[in-house]
Design a protein around this motif. Sequence first.
Motif, PDB file in Angstrom:
ATOM      1  N   GLY B 289      44.562  43.550  48.622  1.00  0.00           N
ATOM      2  CA  GLY B 289      43.605  44.422  48.998  1.00  0.00           C
ATOM      3  C   GLY B 289      44.344  46.298  49.549  1.00  0.00           C
ATOM      4  N   THR B 290      44.421  46.142  50.821  1.00  0.00           N
ATOM      5  CA  THR B 290      44.971  47.402  50.580  1.00  0.00           C
ATOM      6  C   THR B 290      46.472  48.029  50.551  1.00  0.00           C
ATOM      7  OG1 THR B 290      43.671  46.495  52.999  1.00  0.00           O
ATOM      8  CG2 THR B 290      44.127  49.001  52.954  1.00  0.00           C
ATOM      9  N   PRO B 291      47.092  46.453  51.026  1.00  0.00           N
ATOM     10  CA  PRO B 291      48.570  47.637  50.480  1.00  0.00           C
ATOM     11  C   PRO B 291      48.199  47.767  49.270  1.00  0.00           C
ATOM     12  CG  PRO B 291      48.428  44.824  51.579  1.00  0.00           C
ATOM     13  CD  PRO B 291      47.016  44.958  51.415  1.00  0.00           C
ATOM     14  N   CYS B 292      48.278  47.516  47.936  1.00  0.00           N
ATOM     15  CA  CYS B 292      48.277  47.423  46.888  1.00  0.00           C
ATOM     16  C   CYS B 292      47.585  49.031  46.646  1.00  0.00           C
ATOM     17  CB  CYS B 292      46.965  46.817  45.932  1.00  0.00           C
ATOM     18  SG  CYS B 292      48.679  45.566  45.702  1.00  0.00           S
ATOM     19  N   GLU B 293      46.359  48.985  47.514  1.00  0.00           N
ATOM     20  CA  GLU B 293      46.075  50.911  47.398  1.00  0.00           C
ATOM     21  C   GLU B 293      47.078  51.884  47.499  1.00  0.00           C
ATOM     22  OE1 GLU B 293      41.818  50.026  48.677  1.00  0.00           O
ATOM     23  OE2 GLU B 293      41.329  48.870  47.310  1.00  0.00           O
ATOM     24  N   VAL B 297      48.910  54.887  45.423  1.00  0.00           N
ATOM     25  CA  VAL B 297      48.279  56.037  45.835  1.00  0.00           C
ATOM     26  C   VAL B 297      49.924  56.761  45.812  1.00  0.00           C
ATOM     27  CG1 VAL B 297      48.398  58.104  47.748  1.00  0.00           C
ATOM     28  CG2 VAL B 297      46.948  56.407  46.722  1.00  0.00           C
ATOM     29  N   SER B 298      51.064  56.372  45.848  1.00  0.00           N
ATOM     30  CA  SER B 298      52.206  56.697  46.446  1.00  0.00           C
ATOM     31  C   SER B 298      52.943  56.540  45.652  1.00  0.00           C
ATOM     32  CB  SER B 298      53.467  55.569  47.127  1.00  0.00           C
ATOM     33  OG  SER B 298      53.554  54.727  46.542  1.00  0.00           O
ATOM     34  N   LEU B 299      52.418  55.369  44.601  1.00  0.00           N
ATOM     35  CA  LEU B 299      53.069  55.509  42.758  1.00  0.00           C
ATOM     36  C   LEU B 299      52.491  56.684  41.932  1.00  0.00           C
ATOM     37  CD1 LEU B 299      53.446  52.191  41.740  1.00  0.00           C
ATOM     38  CD2 LEU B 299      53.679  53.732  39.902  1.00  0.00           C
ATOM     39  N   ASP B 358      50.710  37.451  40.852  1.00  0.00           N
ATOM     40  CA  ASP B 358      50.861  37.770  41.815  1.00  0.00           C
ATOM     41  C   ASP B 358      51.294  39.057  41.788  1.00  0.00           C
ATOM     42  OD1 ASP B 358      54.081  38.619  44.631  1.00  0.00           O
ATOM     43  OD2 ASP B 358      51.433  38.968  44.778  1.00  0.00           O
ATOM     44  N   TYR B 359      50.279  39.962  41.918  1.00  0.00           N
ATOM     45  CA  TYR B 359      49.773  41.270  41.625  1.00  0.00           C
ATOM     46  C   TYR B 359      50.511  41.865  42.140  1.00  0.00           C
ATOM     47  CZ  TYR B 359      47.615  45.580  38.880  1.00  0.00           C
ATOM     48  OH  TYR B 359      47.789  46.554  38.397  1.00  0.00           O
ATOM     49  N   ARG B 360      50.834  41.510  43.820  1.00  0.00           N
ATOM     50  CA  ARG B 360      51.106  42.400  44.630  1.00  0.00           C
ATOM     51  C   ARG B 360      52.434  42.695  44.680  1.00  0.00           C
ATOM     52  NH1 ARG B 360      51.596  41.839  50.490  1.00  0.00           N
ATOM     53  NH2 ARG B 360      52.539  43.216  50.679  1.00  0.00           N
ATOM     54  N   GLY B 361      53.113  41.266  43.512  1.00  0.00           N
ATOM     55  CA  GLY B 361      54.579  41.510  43.251  1.00  0.00           C
ATOM     56  C   GLY B 361      55.068  42.649  42.140  1.00  0.00           C
ATOM     57  N   ILE B 362      53.845  42.607  41.334  1.00  0.00           N
ATOM     58  CA  ILE B 362      53.955  43.279  39.983  1.00  0.00           C
ATOM     59  C   ILE B 362      54.437  45.132  39.979  1.00  0.00           C
ATOM     60  CG2 ILE B 362      52.970  43.911  37.794  1.00  0.00           C
ATOM     61  CD1 ILE B 362      51.950  41.089  37.958  1.00  0.00           C
TER      62      ILE B 362
END
Lengths: 128, 671
Positions: B289-293, B297-299, B358-362
């Motif tokens: 969710g939010t952490p990925c967004e 942005v930072s990416l 784990d998409y967040r890890g990616i």
Amino acid sequence: MSFVPGQPVTAVVERVEIQKLRQGENLILGFSIGGGIDQDPGQNPFSEDKSDKGIYVTRISPKGPADLAGLKMGDKIMQVNGWDMTMVTHDQARKKLTKKREDVVRLLVTRKSLEEAVKHSKCSYPKH
Amino acid sequence: MAMERSWSLQRCPGLLFRPDSCRHSASSSKLFDGSSISFCHGEDLSNLCSPLLQLSCPSSSPTPIPSSSSHRFSLPCPPILPSLAPPSSASKIDSLRSKVDLLKLPLALSTKSISERKNQLGGVGEQRGTAGGGGARKARSPPTRDMDNESQYSGYSYKSSHSRSSRKHRDRRDRHRSKSRDSSSRGDKSVTIQTPGEPLLDAESTRGDDRDDNWGETTTVVTGTSEHSISNEDLTRVTKDLEESTPLECKRFVGPALGGCLSFFALVTPLAFLILPQVLWRDALEPCGTPCEGLYVSLAFKLLVLLISSWALFLRPPRATLPRFFVFRCLLMVLVFLFVASYWLFYGVRVLEPRERDYRGIVEYAASLVDALLFIQYLALVLLEVRHLQPAFCLKVVRSTDGASKFYNVGHLSIQRAAVWVLDRYYSDFPVYNPALLNLPKSILSKKMTGFKVYSLDENPTNNSTGQSRAMIAAAARRRDNSHNEYYYEEAEMDRRIRKRKARLVVAVEEAFTHIKRLQEEEATSSPKHPREVMDPREAAQAIFAPMARAMQKYLRTTRQQAFHSMESILTHLQFCITHNMTPKAFLERYLTAGPTMQYQQQNGRGRQWTLVSEEPVTSALRQGLVFSLRRLDFSLVVTVTPLPFLRLGEEFIDPKSHKFVMRLQSETSV
């Protein structure tokens, strides 16, 4: 006449004894002095070394006591009555010369011609 | 028709100009037919050459020139030539001579001076060389033979009878003619070999004018060829043009292209890391969710910064090609490549194969790659841009031919980068290299050496050549040597002449500028009863050029700058000054002082060829005592490196109240 700081100063001196002359209230010697450690040595017309801050005779009144005693213009005064004159201020020199209680001042003066005379005499007379 | 034009020399004394630059239409010369000065055109030159220079042609007697210009441009007959004395103008001669400059030096050894002169004559660069060569190829042998005579004429053009030193010049020239038969070239470094020549060729046309002297001696080789053959010099010139043309275009852009590919690869990688799982196994991914967004942005932002900085650091085309690899850049590219490759490796092994869910890890993995790339960018910034800003060394740059020197402060650079840096400064700081100003005239130097001949009377001729030369030198030194005297007076005389010509030039230009004024808008409409001819800047420049042209030409010849300024360039400059409301002084600024080399360069995409000569490998860093030189075709810049001294700065506090003064005492007291 130039000196090296810390080393004794050697010079050939002549003893001049001046009797002070009484003129009214004052005892005068009949000459003027210039120089002193608080003065500008570069202005001294009589010194060989323009950093010499000694007391020099700058003027002699003709027929005055100094003239009669044999003081010459341009002499550097080394001692007055035993007091050293090579490292004094102008005012101190004046005071030493004009003490009211003394009638006579005995000066040790040096000039260039004295050196020459001594050298000349050393050379021309062989030692025996 | 061409014959007529060539012989009616009173109409064609132009000014210094390059043959191919003078492509005006014939109409422009008509403006000046009335005056004593008119302009000659480039196309006519080749026609002019042949008839002019057939000395034995009896029918080609020139028409007498009008007296007004005869003073300046008439030439007394040199004794060697037949009695034909074409009163040619110095300008035409200059133009002819300029063409011969491009033609000359038939030997391979000296072709570098040709292209060097091409580069530095400030013309259009190689194009002019080929154009001039092509133009001259048509009519080669007559002009070259005849150029020799022309050189004498051009020299005599200054020796008009009312010049005070004309007799002296003539005497000197006569002496030279007898002596300089076997002299090799002086000013240029090119080696020329004198073939047993014709008596016309050995003269120095003007005193100390090296260029004329040279080609006078070397064009003998060409006279044997027919008009349509290609001689050795042409071949060498053509090959030189060929080899200068192609490789530079490609080599310049290899580096940036490679860098571009690598940057693109590196930038696309994080995006690929993110997209591949989505494409391949979208359903199996855990939603984040939010952490990925936030990470997205930072990416995005970091990728943007990376994009801009890689463009700035790696992708701008460099202004110079270096002989060896640019070490830091290569290093950084290798580093980037390694990083990206290892990230892909890990990605392939850890993510693609087992189909990581784990998409967040990616996403974090991709973000860490971008961070690493940013740090590499930072390192690149420091290594490439910042490190050499802090001055650490003092470079002394001396030009080998005339000793012009400058000192520069640089930071820590490799030798090749320092060389590029120095060359950047060279083009704008150093006065332009003028080979005509180089040496003392031979009249001063060579007098003493011709006095002695040493004969060896030994039975067995041992190796006493050094002994001989030493004996000669010693004997020459013992002789009463007045050459310094001559040098002094000649310098004084030269200064006087320059000042005189400069004064005339300044006055002429000032006067010329008073003839025109800018048309105000109101005047144009308000006074229809005084119709004045309204001119655009070009026409105005041409109109006022005529009165100052002669003074300008003489001044440029005296200061040996005539090679750098063609008539076209003077006119262009005049037009420029008029357009910008400049005063005569501003107009003259360009001619009174020798400007930096950039002023005389023409922009062509080819680039300048410099050779870096160094005893150390050129990628090593600067250090104390290093010496390298940058060689051009006939001069070089010698660079010496010394470190800047370490400064120990101390501190002293002065109380502002401590400034007190007393008078010096000199009192005299009477006792």
